[in-house]
Design a protein around this motif. Sequence first.
Motif, PDB file in Angstrom:
ATOM      1  N   ILE B  23       0.822  -1.211   0.000  1.00  0.00           N
ATOM      2  CA  ILE B  23       0.000   0.000   0.000  1.00  0.00           C
ATOM      3  C   ILE B  23       0.852   1.255   0.000  1.00  0.00           C
ATOM      4  O   ILE B  23       0.349   2.334  -0.241  1.00  0.00           O
ATOM      5  N   ASP B  83       0.436   6.222  -8.850  1.00  0.00           N
ATOM      6  CA  ASP B  83      -0.521   7.191  -8.287  1.00  0.00           C
ATOM      7  C   ASP B  83       0.155   8.506  -8.025  1.00  0.00           C
ATOM      8  O   ASP B  83       1.319   8.556  -7.641  1.00  0.00           O
TER       9      ASP B  83
ATOM     10  N   GLY C  17      -5.117  -4.643   4.043  1.00  0.00           N
ATOM     11  CA  GLY C  17      -5.774  -4.744   2.736  1.00  0.00           C
ATOM     12  C   GLY C  17      -6.905  -3.752   2.610  1.00  0.00           C
ATOM     13  O   GLY C  17      -7.055  -3.064   1.598  1.00  0.00           O
ATOM     14  N   GLY C  20      -5.639  -0.412   2.050  1.00  0.00           N
ATOM     15  CA  GLY C  20      -5.206  -0.255   0.665  1.00  0.00           C
ATOM     16  C   GLY C  20      -6.366   0.051  -0.260  1.00  0.00           C
ATOM     17  O   GLY C  20      -6.268   0.920  -1.133  1.00  0.00           O
ATOM     18  N   VAL C  21      -7.469  -0.636  -0.055  1.00  0.00           N
ATOM     19  CA  VAL C  21      -8.650  -0.356  -0.885  1.00  0.00           C
ATOM     20  C   VAL C  21      -9.073   1.100  -0.726  1.00  0.00           C
ATOM     21  O   VAL C  21      -9.459   1.765  -1.672  1.00  0.00           O
ATOM     22  N   ILE C  23      -7.249   3.834   0.331  1.00  0.00           N
ATOM     23  CA  ILE C  23      -6.409   4.984   0.022  1.00  0.00           C
ATOM     24  C   ILE C  23      -5.725   4.899  -1.329  1.00  0.00           C
ATOM     25  O   ILE C  23      -5.233   5.911  -1.806  1.00  0.00           O
ATOM     26  N   ARG C  24      -5.667   3.757  -1.957  1.00  0.00           N
ATOM     27  CA  ARG C  24      -5.007   3.702  -3.270  1.00  0.00           C
ATOM     28  C   ARG C  24      -6.025   3.964  -4.362  1.00  0.00           C
ATOM     29  O   ARG C  24      -7.183   3.562  -4.266  1.00  0.00           O
ATOM     30  N   ARG C  25      -5.545   4.658  -5.414  1.00  0.00           N
ATOM     31  CA  ARG C  25      -6.471   4.992  -6.483  1.00  0.00           C
ATOM     32  C   ARG C  25      -6.279   4.135  -7.729  1.00  0.00           C
ATOM     33  O   ARG C  25      -7.140   4.072  -8.567  1.00  0.00           O
ATOM     34  N   ASN C  26      -5.099   3.508  -7.818  1.00  0.00           N
ATOM     35  CA  ASN C  26      -4.869   2.644  -8.960  1.00  0.00           C
ATOM     36  C   ASN C  26      -5.733   1.402  -8.824  1.00  0.00           C
ATOM     37  O   ASN C  26      -5.632   0.663  -7.849  1.00  0.00           O
ATOM     38  N   ILE C  28      -5.633  -1.420 -10.088  1.00  0.00           N
ATOM     39  CA  ILE C  28      -4.928  -2.698  -9.974  1.00  0.00           C
ATOM     40  C   ILE C  28      -4.450  -2.908  -8.549  1.00  0.00           C
ATOM     41  O   ILE C  28      -4.550  -4.011  -7.993  1.00  0.00           O
ATOM     42  N   ILE C  29      -3.975  -1.840  -7.947  1.00  0.00           N
ATOM     43  CA  ILE C  29      -3.514  -1.963  -6.566  1.00  0.00           C
ATOM     44  C   ILE C  29      -4.697  -2.228  -5.644  1.00  0.00           C
ATOM     45  O   ILE C  29      -4.602  -3.007  -4.691  1.00  0.00           O
ATOM     46  N   PHE C  31      -7.202  -3.867  -6.448  1.00  0.00           N
ATOM     47  CA  PHE C  31      -7.465  -5.290  -6.614  1.00  0.00           C
ATOM     48  C   PHE C  31      -6.516  -6.143  -5.801  1.00  0.00           C
ATOM     49  O   PHE C  31      -6.901  -7.120  -5.157  1.00  0.00           O
ATOM     50  N   MET C  32      -5.270  -5.756  -5.823  1.00  0.00           N
ATOM     51  CA  MET C  32      -4.298  -6.498  -5.013  1.00  0.00           C
ATOM     52  C   MET C  32      -4.673  -6.449  -3.550  1.00  0.00           C
ATOM     53  O   MET C  32      -4.552  -7.444  -2.814  1.00  0.00           O
ATOM     54  N   SER C  33      -5.171  -5.299  -3.113  1.00  0.00           N
ATOM     55  CA  SER C  33      -5.566  -5.184  -1.708  1.00  0.00           C
ATOM     56  C   SER C  33      -6.703  -6.136  -1.394  1.00  0.00           C
ATOM     57  O   SER C  33      -6.747  -6.761  -0.325  1.00  0.00           O
ATOM     58  N   GLU C  35      -7.194  -8.929  -2.882  1.00  0.00           N
ATOM     59  CA  GLU C  35      -6.574 -10.254  -2.786  1.00  0.00           C
ATOM     60  C   GLU C  35      -5.934 -10.448  -1.429  1.00  0.00           C
ATOM     61  O   GLU C  35      -6.004 -11.531  -0.834  1.00  0.00           O
ATOM     62  N   ALA C  89      -6.239   4.019 -15.348  1.00  0.00           N
ATOM     63  CA  ALA C  89      -6.591   2.924 -14.473  1.00  0.00           C
ATOM     64  C   ALA C  89      -6.994   3.432 -13.098  1.00  0.00           C
ATOM     65  O   ALA C  89      -7.088   2.682 -12.149  1.00  0.00           O
ATOM     66  N   ILE C  91      -9.223   4.488 -10.126  1.00  0.00           N
ATOM     67  CA  ILE C  91     -10.549   4.033  -9.716  1.00  0.00           C
ATOM     68  C   ILE C  91     -11.482   5.207  -9.477  1.00  0.00           C
ATOM     69  O   ILE C  91     -12.696   5.053  -9.403  1.00  0.00           O
TER      70      ILE C  91
END
Lengths: 619, 242, 99
Positions: B23, B83, C17, C20-21, C23-26, C28-29, C31-33, C35, C89, C91
Amino acid sequence: MTAALIGLPLLGATLLLLGGRRTNTWGHFLAVAMSASSFFVGVALYIQMLGRSAEERAVGQHLFDWIAVGTFNVPFGLHLDQLSMCFVLLITGVGTLIHIYSIGYMEHDPNRRRFFAYLNLFVAAMLLLVLADNYLLLYVGWEGVGLASYLLISFWQHKPSAAVAGKKAFIVNRVGDVGLSLAVMLMFTTLGTVTFQGVADAAGQGPSLKITLIGFALLLAACGKSAQFPLQSWLLDAMEGPTPVSALIHAATMVTAGVYLIIRAHAIFDLSQDARTAVVVIGAITLLLGAFIGTAKDDIKKGLAGSTMSQIGYMILAAGLGPVGYVFAIFHLLTHGLFKAGLFLGAGSVMHGMHDDVNMRHYGALRTSMKITYATFGLGFLAIIGIPPFAGFWSKDEIISAAFGQNYLVGLATLIGAGVTAFYMTRMMAMTFFGESRWEDGVHPHESSTVMTAPMMILAVGSVFGGLLLKFVGDIEAWLEPVTGVAHPTHPISAAVLIPVTLLVVASGAGYAWTKYAQRPVPVVAPTDVSILTRAARADAYGDAINEAVFMRPGLHLTRALTWFDAKGIDGTIGGVSAAIGGLSARARRLQNGYTRSYALTMLGGAALIAFVLLLARL
Amino acid sequence: MNGEQIVFWICGIFAVVGALGMIISRKAVHSALWVAFTMINLAILYFSQQAAFLGTTQIVVYTGAVMMLFLFVLMIVGVDSSDSLIETIKGQRLIGTLLALAFGGLLLGSITSVARPTVVGLDKANEDYGTNIQGLAHLIFGKYLLAFEVTSALLITAALGAMVLAHRERWEPRKTQAEQMRERTLSGHPTPLPNPGVLARNNSVATAALLPDGTQSQESLPTAFKAIASEDSASKPNEVTQ
Amino acid sequence: MNPNYYIALAGILFTIGALGVLIRRNAIIVFMSVEMMLNAANLAFVAAARETGTLDGQVAAFFVMVVAAAEVVVGLAIIVTIFRSRRSASIDEPSLLKY
């Protein structure tokens, strides 16, 4: 046969109203024919009735079941008895004469057909009123004549004064109509029936308070329709209508419907002394008030309107006297119908010759140029002030006598009324037909056409002989006895004393008016430095002012307050709630910002909350 | 401290570090590598908990298949898709962090408040059918057969769905050779584009070719690498071999 | 060894995880979170299986893996499709479905 009485003028009205312009050329003849044929049917029925014995004269005709709901049964039935017959002949007879007169009077009016249609409508409604065999059907006729009256008062609706007068008559009549509807409802709840016969039979068993209340409600209705105090204000304004209308509706027939109602409901009034007393008081007040207003009016029609109020006051008063007075109320009603219609038609004829000027100060010395009008009006004048042997003498004298039998104060009121009547009628006579001419420039009085003078002459004959005929040939007391019952008054003052006294009062009133208006010149412009009483009389005894101060202004304030409350209180609450919800929703809507991550945040919040609650539950 | 505990602490800490790395990394590729790292550590933890089959599957499916799929997609989307650190939704980062901390705190609080004194262990369960794999097979093809069959339907559906989503309709007719030639002639670059890495210091596809005058040729790069190359050239000037 | 350790570790990984969902805007990331969160759940399943001495937990983890694989396939296909139309990409980019 009875139904044809109503049906014929109704058919005429329908044809004329639906026929449109096609009927313009012959519409008035149709209306006259319908009214006249109705009159002939009435005469035929009268002759039939005469052929039967007194007990069998009343006939009913059940047309159909109008309302049949549970215990509430109202038949659409007609009831023709001696009382109704008087009215039928008066309405159709005087009505036909006035129809004929109107042919001449309305000759140049572009809406003559409509006028005749309304006249026929009025005749039909009035006949329904007097022929109904129950109060609810009577109510239909009652509203029908109200409608016709409204339509005819504001017939020249391009004049704002006429439009307003029509509206005023309609609204003031509504007040009275509330009384009638209350009376009908009370009858049903108290007595369980609304037919005349049923009410008369059951009234004796009803609780006396309810019976008195019904009496008061009926009196209110009579006050509205007959322009009695305190609902008198509309009648003077109603003179805005065409003169034949004033003669037929606002003198001879419709305004006497109140008297008819009270006498028709005599079973109620016989049981309630309080209601009768109220009727007498109202009658006495109105007869003095009307006469008082009549003394100061320069408008010939308004003077006559005041007189009408006053004369109906006599009838109401007589009706309130109980069985002693019922017959004389009807007697006076009939003679009054004849001579007052004649007077109004005479006034119309004068106006016709004076270019529709109604101000008596512009008349004078018309006796030479309008001889027939002068003669007929003069005979009507003699009839109304009660000179024997003219019609008014017989009926009015009987009322005065009966009033003295009841109460000296009431008797005194009728006596004073007779004097004042003589005063204002002499004043009217003097200002119109005597003295020097005060005509406006360019006015050349001329006698009206035969089609107008003929009805006037017939009515004048009625004014002369009507009283005699009714009393001695028709024997009205015996005639009406099966319907109203007759009781002979105990005369504390013998007729030999009372008649000369009455005549003396009448003569002094007439003489005073004669010296004041015939022997001295009448100013063309009404003098303004007059006594407060004259001023009050000119202002219709402040009837409008009182109505305005007591009802209109508080009503206006109440309406404003209610409007304010509605706008701020109710609308404010509703609007506030909806605005709050709307605002809240608009803010809540912002949560839907389209960002997936915000939704994820909310989900996590929810998950945290659930975890927290679970933890709490376990601890 | 026995062996299992040692493994737990090492792999556990590694897993957490990997997760945090995921993250924190700005670049998606780095994140993907951190995830792979975490998953291998988790696989080890599975092994140490008598779940040999799952550990193997974890490595094969996650690090092998899923993460590679991620990397493929990253190649398509662009490795440069890092990002920007400026948060666009107001308060999202702060509230998200606080909420996550609260949630984690609650989770840990509730987990640790439960006493689990006895651990049955899987020795007996594994031995009932021989080994761990045979035991699982017995369950999957026995008790959970229906669920297993349903997952096959799920996978087929997912494969079909992916095909449908990734399929691109052709909106215009295929270009003819003549049209291609005309375009190429009109583009001002009739010759083939230079290959990446030509004359550069290394021969990576991500390195732009050097032109005779020593400048880099952006045209030589595949689209996905153009941004990276420009970034690199901005940070350190390309050394030109003389 | 007490399975609470494993489960606590699973909780930590799950929380990371989730973070991550958030605070991340990508995409793909993100999605990784997701996972990562699934894996955390798997770890808890495995630990619980050992605690109870049954293999059902492991089977559950196995099914989670299958579902995760299917989800990744479809999710990544969606990301690619969105990328094609929006050239991004992120979100936050497809945020048209809103008030």
